[in-house]
Write a protein that holds these residues in place. Structure first.
Motif, PDB file in Angstrom:
ATOM      1  N   LYS A 288       0.843  -1.189   0.000  1.00 17.70           N
ATOM      2  CA  LYS A 288       0.000   0.000   0.000  1.00 17.70           C
ATOM      3  C   LYS A 288       0.880   1.241   0.000  1.00 17.70           C
ATOM      4  O   LYS A 288       2.112   1.161   0.004  1.00 17.70           O
ATOM      5  N   ASP A 289       0.249   2.378   0.020  1.00 19.79           N
ATOM      6  CA  ASP A 289       0.973   3.647  -0.092  1.00 19.79           C
ATOM      7  C   ASP A 289       2.068   3.802   0.954  1.00 19.79           C
ATOM      8  O   ASP A 289       3.147   4.307   0.653  1.00 19.79           O
ATOM      9  N   ASP A 290       1.814   3.391   2.183  1.00 22.37           N
ATOM     10  CA  ASP A 290       2.789   3.627   3.247  1.00 22.37           C
ATOM     11  C   ASP A 290       4.135   2.970   2.950  1.00 22.37           C
ATOM     12  O   ASP A 290       5.197   3.572   3.150  1.00 22.37           O
ATOM     13  N   ALA A 291       4.111   1.743   2.449  1.00 23.63           N
ATOM     14  CA  ALA A 291       5.352   1.027   2.154  1.00 23.63           C
ATOM     15  C   ALA A 291       6.079   1.645   0.965  1.00 23.63           C
ATOM     16  O   ALA A 291       7.312   1.783   0.970  1.00 23.63           O
ATOM     17  N   ILE A 292       5.334   2.027  -0.056  1.00 25.39           N
ATOM     18  CA  ILE A 292       5.948   2.606  -1.250  1.00 25.39           C
ATOM     19  C   ILE A 292       6.530   3.987  -0.942  1.00 25.39           C
ATOM     20  O   ILE A 292       7.622   4.332  -1.396  1.00 25.39           O
ATOM     21  N   CYS A 293       5.825   4.765  -0.138  1.00 27.44           N
ATOM     22  CA  CYS A 293       6.339   6.079   0.275  1.00 27.44           C
ATOM     23  C   CYS A 293       7.619   5.931   1.081  1.00 27.44           C
ATOM     24  O   CYS A 293       8.570   6.712   0.933  1.00 27.44           O
ATOM     25  N   TYR A 294       7.657   4.928   1.938  1.00 21.35           N
ATOM     26  CA  TYR A 294       8.853   4.672   2.746  1.00 21.35           C
ATOM     27  C   TYR A 294      10.035   4.316   1.841  1.00 21.35           C
ATOM     28  O   TYR A 294      11.154   4.799   2.039  1.00 21.35           O
ATOM     29  N   LEU A 295       9.780   3.477   0.851  1.00 23.76           N
ATOM     30  CA  LEU A 295      10.820   3.104  -0.112  1.00 23.76           C
ATOM     31  C   LEU A 295      11.347   4.338  -0.835  1.00 23.76           C
ATOM     32  O   LEU A 295      12.568   4.501  -0.994  1.00 23.76           O
TER      33      LEU A 295
ATOM     34  N   VAL B 266      -2.370   1.431  -4.971  1.00 26.69           N
ATOM     35  CA  VAL B 266      -1.506   2.591  -5.239  1.00 26.69           C
ATOM     36  C   VAL B 266      -2.360   3.808  -5.566  1.00 26.69           C
ATOM     37  O   VAL B 266      -3.237   3.751  -6.429  1.00 26.69           O
ATOM     38  N   THR B 267      -2.072   4.920  -4.889  1.00 25.73           N
ATOM     39  CA  THR B 267      -2.809   6.150  -5.124  1.00 25.73           C
ATOM     40  C   THR B 267      -1.840   7.280  -5.467  1.00 25.73           C
ATOM     41  O   THR B 267      -0.628   7.078  -5.553  1.00 25.73           O
ATOM     42  N   ASP B 268      -2.381   8.478  -5.590  1.00 21.77           N
ATOM     43  CA  ASP B 268      -1.562   9.659  -5.855  1.00 21.77           C
ATOM     44  C   ASP B 268      -0.481   9.854  -4.801  1.00 21.77           C
ATOM     45  O   ASP B 268       0.589  10.376  -5.083  1.00 21.77           O
ATOM     46  N   GLU B 269      -0.767   9.438  -3.577  1.00 16.18           N
ATOM     47  CA  GLU B 269       0.197   9.622  -2.490  1.00 16.18           C
ATOM     48  C   GLU B 269       1.533   8.955  -2.810  1.00 16.18           C
ATOM     49  O   GLU B 269       2.599   9.542  -2.618  1.00 16.18           O
ATOM     50  N   SER B 270       1.482   7.733  -3.301  1.00 15.87           N
ATOM     51  CA  SER B 270       2.715   7.011  -3.655  1.00 15.87           C
ATOM     52  C   SER B 270       3.460   7.705  -4.794  1.00 15.87           C
ATOM     53  O   SER B 270       4.671   7.912  -4.731  1.00 15.87           O
ATOM     54  N   VAL B 271       2.732   8.054  -5.843  1.00 20.70           N
ATOM     55  CA  VAL B 271       3.359   8.656  -7.021  1.00 20.70           C
ATOM     56  C   VAL B 271       3.996   9.995  -6.670  1.00 20.70           C
ATOM     57  O   VAL B 271       5.113  10.300  -7.086  1.00 20.70           O
TER      58      VAL B 271
ATOM     59  N   ALA C 202       7.941  10.968  -6.874  1.00 23.29           N
ATOM     60  CA  ALA C 202       8.360  12.110  -7.693  1.00 23.29           C
ATOM     61  C   ALA C 202       9.217  13.088  -6.899  1.00 23.29           C
ATOM     62  O   ALA C 202      10.253  13.564  -7.377  1.00 23.29           O
ATOM     63  N   LYS C 203       8.825  13.372  -5.679  1.00 22.04           N
ATOM     64  CA  LYS C 203       9.521  14.394  -4.880  1.00 22.04           C
ATOM     65  C   LYS C 203      10.853  13.919  -4.327  1.00 22.04           C
ATOM     66  O   LYS C 203      11.750  14.730  -4.069  1.00 22.04           O
ATOM     67  N   ASN C 204      11.009  12.602  -4.146  1.00 19.68           N
ATOM     68  CA  ASN C 204      12.242  12.079  -3.557  1.00 19.68           C
ATOM     69  C   ASN C 204      13.209  11.492  -4.585  1.00 19.68           C
ATOM     70  O   ASN C 204      14.420  11.567  -4.392  1.00 19.68           O
TER      71      ASN C 204
ATOM     72  N   THR D 229       0.701   1.044 -14.937  1.00 18.51           N
ATOM     73  CA  THR D 229      -0.356   0.335 -15.660  1.00 18.51           C
ATOM     74  C   THR D 229      -1.383  -0.269 -14.693  1.00 18.51           C
ATOM     75  O   THR D 229      -1.022  -0.998 -13.773  1.00 18.51           O
ATOM     76  N   GLY D 230      -2.639   0.058 -14.912  1.00 14.48           N
ATOM     77  CA  GLY D 230      -3.688  -0.554 -14.104  1.00 14.48           C
ATOM     78  C   GLY D 230      -3.838  -0.004 -12.699  1.00 14.48           C
ATOM     79  O   GLY D 230      -4.601  -0.573 -11.906  1.00 14.48           O
ATOM     80  N   CYS D 231      -3.142   1.075 -12.376  1.00 13.36           N
ATOM     81  CA  CYS D 231      -3.297   1.698 -11.054  1.00 13.36           C
ATOM     82  C   CYS D 231      -4.511   2.627 -11.111  1.00 13.36           C
ATOM     83  O   CYS D 231      -4.395   3.821 -11.433  1.00 13.36           O
ATOM     84  N   LEU D 232      -5.655   2.091 -10.803  1.00 15.90           N
ATOM     85  CA  LEU D 232      -6.921   2.769 -11.061  1.00 15.90           C
ATOM     86  C   LEU D 232      -7.147   4.000 -10.185  1.00 15.90           C
ATOM     87  O   LEU D 232      -7.977   4.855 -10.525  1.00 15.90           O
ATOM     88  N   ARG D 233      -6.401   4.116  -9.088  1.00 16.58           N
ATOM     89  CA  ARG D 233      -6.631   5.229  -8.167  1.00 16.58           C
ATOM     90  C   ARG D 233      -5.665   6.393  -8.392  1.00 16.58           C
ATOM     91  O   ARG D 233      -5.692   7.375  -7.661  1.00 16.58           O
ATOM     92  N   VAL D 234      -4.811   6.264  -9.393  1.00 14.14           N
ATOM     93  CA  VAL D 234      -3.892   7.361  -9.735  1.00 14.14           C
ATOM     94  C   VAL D 234      -4.634   8.376 -10.598  1.00 14.14           C
ATOM     95  O   VAL D 234      -5.354   8.014 -11.530  1.00 14.14           O
ATOM     96  N   ARG D 235      -4.419   9.666 -10.303  1.00 12.66           N
ATOM     97  CA  ARG D 235      -5.152  10.725 -10.998  1.00 12.66           C
ATOM     98  C   ARG D 235      -4.190  11.772 -11.578  1.00 12.66           C
ATOM     99  O   ARG D 235      -2.966  11.673 -11.407  1.00 12.66           O
ATOM    100  N   ASN D 236      -4.746  12.767 -12.200  1.00 14.08           N
ATOM    101  CA  ASN D 236      -3.952  13.817 -12.847  1.00 14.08           C
ATOM    102  C   ASN D 236      -3.026  14.549 -11.884  1.00 14.08           C
ATOM    103  O   ASN D 236      -1.928  14.954 -12.255  1.00 14.08           O
ATOM    104  N   GLN D 237      -3.471  14.731 -10.663  1.00 13.75           N
ATOM    105  CA  GLN D 237      -2.706  15.498  -9.695  1.00 13.75           C
ATOM    106  C   GLN D 237      -1.276  14.977  -9.545  1.00 13.75           C
ATOM    107  O   GLN D 237      -0.298  15.733  -9.583  1.00 13.75           O
TER     108      GLN D 237
END
Length: 292
Positions: A173-180, A198-203, A207-209, A219-227
């Motif tokens: 989930k987002d927490d693990a990917i953000c930590y990575l 996976v959501t915008d939070e992970s992406v 991007a920032k780190n 691919t197939g990350c349905l919760r990722v948005r334009n933001q």
């Protein structure tokens, strides 16, 4: 000169093993042929064991399914200098029992591919993170046993990681990917494909780190948005490839700035898609001046 001396021949095994045969001949043979050579004689078996103890790349992608567990363990039991280990085609049988000893004695591994190895567990990933602190490339595609704790262990110990494939690691989930992302700042290639968590939070955290990011697969990350795509465009100037197929909430408004930077995107612009559909219907594509 003695006639017997003239007729004297030099056999292959008479050549120096570690100085000639191993580095200049055996290294060009496929692994499958090396396995077959072991059966020729006791001398050949000993020669192949010397080679296997000194090889730095071990790739079972073409022969994995045909090599029994016992043979795998025997082939690598003396090797302590591996730099690259590929287990992609061993998914039918490789488990922690076979892999953990190999990982434990090869602390110089820089590339490990465990993609599709469904019989492994989180213990293998923890072992990799603790033993292989110089790891740069890691393949974990379709390894659904990868969880948050094991990924955090990897992030804590392998800060030099440059690429990781987490395709279909559905426990994450987002927490693990953000930590990575916060720990592995040198990431250049990342796949988070086929993960509904996976959501915008992970992406955005990636991007920032990871400012040197070059390839990202969503691919197939349905919760990722334009933001998050806009954040990616802002913070990752080296981005070369972005995959957002089946990301239905990502639209051309966020992708267009990346296209103008010549980033390769796996979905066509709306007009191009419309022309393709029209061609399918009419049998030909009408001429349209795209420069208007």
């Amino acid at each position: 000169m003695d006639e017997g001396a003239k007729m004297r021949t030099c056999h292959l095994l008479d050549l120096p093993w570690e100085d000639v045969l191993v580095p200049h001949i055996l290294c060009y043979l496929p692994l499958q042929h090396l396995v077959s050579l072991q059966r020729v004689s006791k001398q050949f078996h000993s020669l192949i064991q010397v080679y296997l103890a000194n090889c730095r790349t071990f790739d079972l992608s073409s022969t994995g399914p045909s090599i029994p567990k016992e043979a795998f363990c025997s082939m690598l039991k003396d090797n302590k200098v591996l730099h690259s280990l590929s287990l992609q085609s061993c998914s039918d049988w490789v488990s922690d029992e076979e892999l953990l000893p190999v990982i434990g004695q090869n602390q110089h591994l820089q590339r490990v591919d465990m993609s599709g190895c469904v019989w492994l567990t989180r213990h293998s990933l923890v072992a990799v993170s603790l033993s292989c602190t110089h790891l740069q490339h890691l393949g974990l595609a379709h390894c659904e046993w990868v969880d948050s704790l094991s990924l955090r262990s990897l992030a804590d110990h392998c800060g030099g990681l440059q690429s990781i494939d987490l395709t279909a690691c559905r426990q994450l989930k987002d927490d693990a990917i953000c930590y990575l992302a916060k720990k592995c700042l040198k990431l250049r290639s990342l796949s988070l494909a086929v993960n509904a968590n996976v959501t915008d939070e992970s992406v955005e955290e990636v991007a920032k780190n990871c400012r040197g990011l070059e390839q990202l697969d969503l691919t197939g990350c349905l919760r990722v948005r334009n933001q998050s795509i806009r954040t990616l465009a802002e913070y990752c100037p080296k981005l070369q490839s972005l995959k957002v197929n089946h990301c239905h909430n990502v639209t051309e408004s966020s992708l267009d700035p990346l296209r103008k930077r010549n980033v390769v995107i796996d979905v066509e612009p709306p007009l191009q898609r419309a022309l393709v559909l029209l061609q399918d219907v009419l049998g030909f594509a009408p001429f349209i001046n795209l420069q208007i």
